[in-house]
Design an enzyme around this catalytic site. Sequence first.
Site, mmCIF file in Angstrom:
data_model
loop_
_atom_site.group_PDB
_atom_site.id
_atom_site.type_symbol
_atom_site.label_atom_id
_atom_site.label_comp_id
_atom_site.label_asym_id
_atom_site.label_seq_id
_atom_site.Cartn_x
_atom_site.Cartn_y
_atom_site.Cartn_z
ATOM 1 C CD1 TRP A 137 -2.532 1.560 0.646
ATOM 2 C CD2 TRP A 137 -1.872 1.811 2.492
ATOM 3 N NE1 TRP A 137 -3.295 2.688 1.147
ATOM 4 C CE2 TRP A 137 -3.140 2.798 2.300
ATOM 5 C CE3 TRP A 137 -1.481 1.825 3.888
ATOM 6 C CZ2 TRP A 137 -3.501 3.414 3.409
ATOM 7 C CZ3 TRP A 137 -1.959 2.788 4.812
ATOM 8 C CH2 TRP A 137 -2.878 3.771 4.656
ATOM 9 C CG ASP A 218 -2.147 -2.580 7.612
ATOM 10 O OD1 ASP A 218 -3.189 -2.189 8.214
ATOM 11 O OD2 ASP A 218 -1.540 -2.029 6.771
ATOM 12 C CB ALA A 220 -6.914 -2.170 6.330
ATOM 13 C CE LYS A 253 -9.964 0.596 4.605
ATOM 14 N NZ LYS A 253 -9.186 1.643 3.561
HETATM 15 C C1 LIG Z 1 -3.413 -1.983 3.681
HETATM 16 C C2 LIG Z 1 -4.038 -0.759 4.329
HETATM 17 N N1 LIG Z 1 -3.841 -0.489 5.448
HETATM 18 C C3 LIG Z 1 -4.340 0.427 6.371
HETATM 19 C C4 LIG Z 1 -5.267 1.215 5.587
HETATM 20 C C5 LIG Z 1 -5.857 2.339 6.424
HETATM 21 O O1 LIG Z 1 -7.208 2.515 6.515
HETATM 22 P P1 LIG Z 1 -7.767 3.794 7.278
HETATM 23 O O2 LIG Z 1 -8.541 4.413 6.195
HETATM 24 O O3 LIG Z 1 -8.510 3.204 8.372
HETATM 25 O O4 LIG Z 1 -6.558 4.694 7.622
HETATM 26 C C6 LIG Z 1 -5.477 1.206 4.355
HETATM 27 C C7 LIG Z 1 -6.452 1.935 3.777
HETATM 28 O O5 LIG Z 1 -6.606 1.963 2.634
HETATM 29 C C8 LIG Z 1 -4.990 -0.067 3.739
HETATM 30 O O6 LIG Z 1 -5.383 -0.450 2.233
#
Ligand SMILES: Cc1ncc(COP(=O)(O)O)c(C=O)c1O
Length: 399
Positions: A137, A218, A220, A253
């Site tokens: 990401w 992580d 999400a 999400k």
């Molecule tokens: C892999 C990953 N980690 C963390 C996040 C962070 O999400 P948030 O919108 O809750 O900050 C995202 C959001 O796109 C993500 O794709």
Amino acid sequence: MLRETDAKARGLADLPEVQSDSLLQLIALCNADPRPEKIDVGVGVFRDAQGRTPILPVVKDAERILLETQESKSYLGSAGDKRFAGLIRPILLGEHADDDRIAGVQTPGGCGALRLGFELIATANPHARVLLGLPTWPNHPPIIRAIGLHIVEYPYYERDTGRIAFDAMVASLNEARAGDVVLLHGCCHNPTGADLSDDQWAEVTGIIRERGLLPFVDIAYQGFGRGLDEDARGLRGILAACDEVIVAQSCDKNFSVYRDRVGSLFVKTGSAGATARAMAHVFQRAREMWSMPPDHGAAAVRLVLDTPELRQRWPGELAAMRDRINSVRARIASADPRLAYIARQFGMFSMLPLSREQVLKLRSDHAIYMADSGRFNVVGLGDDQIDRFTAAVVEALDA
Ligand SMILES: Cc1ncc(COP(=O)(O)O)c(C=O)c1O
């Protein structure tokens, strides 16, 4: 008294240009395209068959309850909504929920949890190295670098075969030094959709344990891949094997509350006492950065999880999102054998084996907007856009 230094004065006007985020550039380009048939698969949020990102009915109901029952908006403190973190705990940790060596805290989304987790690591060891599988990401590297931690990259995914570069991943992890941090996507890998199998999780977990590495998971998109428990299986295996684990979690999400910024950080150490000490540092770092997390979204999620009728309905509303993701995947995959791998992947994102030139041609000839890397959001497609999208992609692959 002010003391002179011979450093040259620098003003805000001396700031260099910032290279703007490529995904934000893509959104701007798509918005500016006047063609009504344009397709936006660069977007990073869930969309339903009609192309909307609706508020979940359970969240709407929770917000109604909140409006009627909330009596104060006074400060909650750096830990935020403790009941929220307590209710997320069993959903995330499963059989580890009662482990008193694990503590959690509300954060501003998954991003806040990532930042806070890396801040904790840097507090313990400012020279820690973070092993990052690529591609990842695009916000991971800047968050890690902002704290001054050192990134060591290794290959995670082969774009041309649609498979995880598992041998290369294992070889890289086997070269890691004790104390290195390994950042892993809990499920629904962003940007590739390629998740480790149970056997691969077990092998990676074994290496992490043997080599004394610190896993940072992580997660999400819990519930967007196979189900709430299935998507947390890799994480729970790590918790079973390792004494020290960091977990950044997001509800943005799976409750569709993106802009409300709802997430949490969980920390496990070898003892309840050491975890309490670590959490005191976590609260200190949170206080320096945002003092306390925003309340509204976490309060709504808390009410969903704390109200039996809403708690019962939420998994169904989550499953409806997951089913749409998986049915769009199946439809794209059935269009051409070269796209079959898309049905074996999870979550909203996949990567197409297209060159940058092919991606740009899809943009100019078909008004299809995806990241230059070929990453696209499968549910960026409305139901009536899927066939046109796959036909254009197959044409590009044939060219
Ligand atoms: C892999 C990953 N980690 C963390 C996040 C962070 O999400 P948030 O919108 O809750 O900050 C995202 C959001 O796109 C993500 O794709």
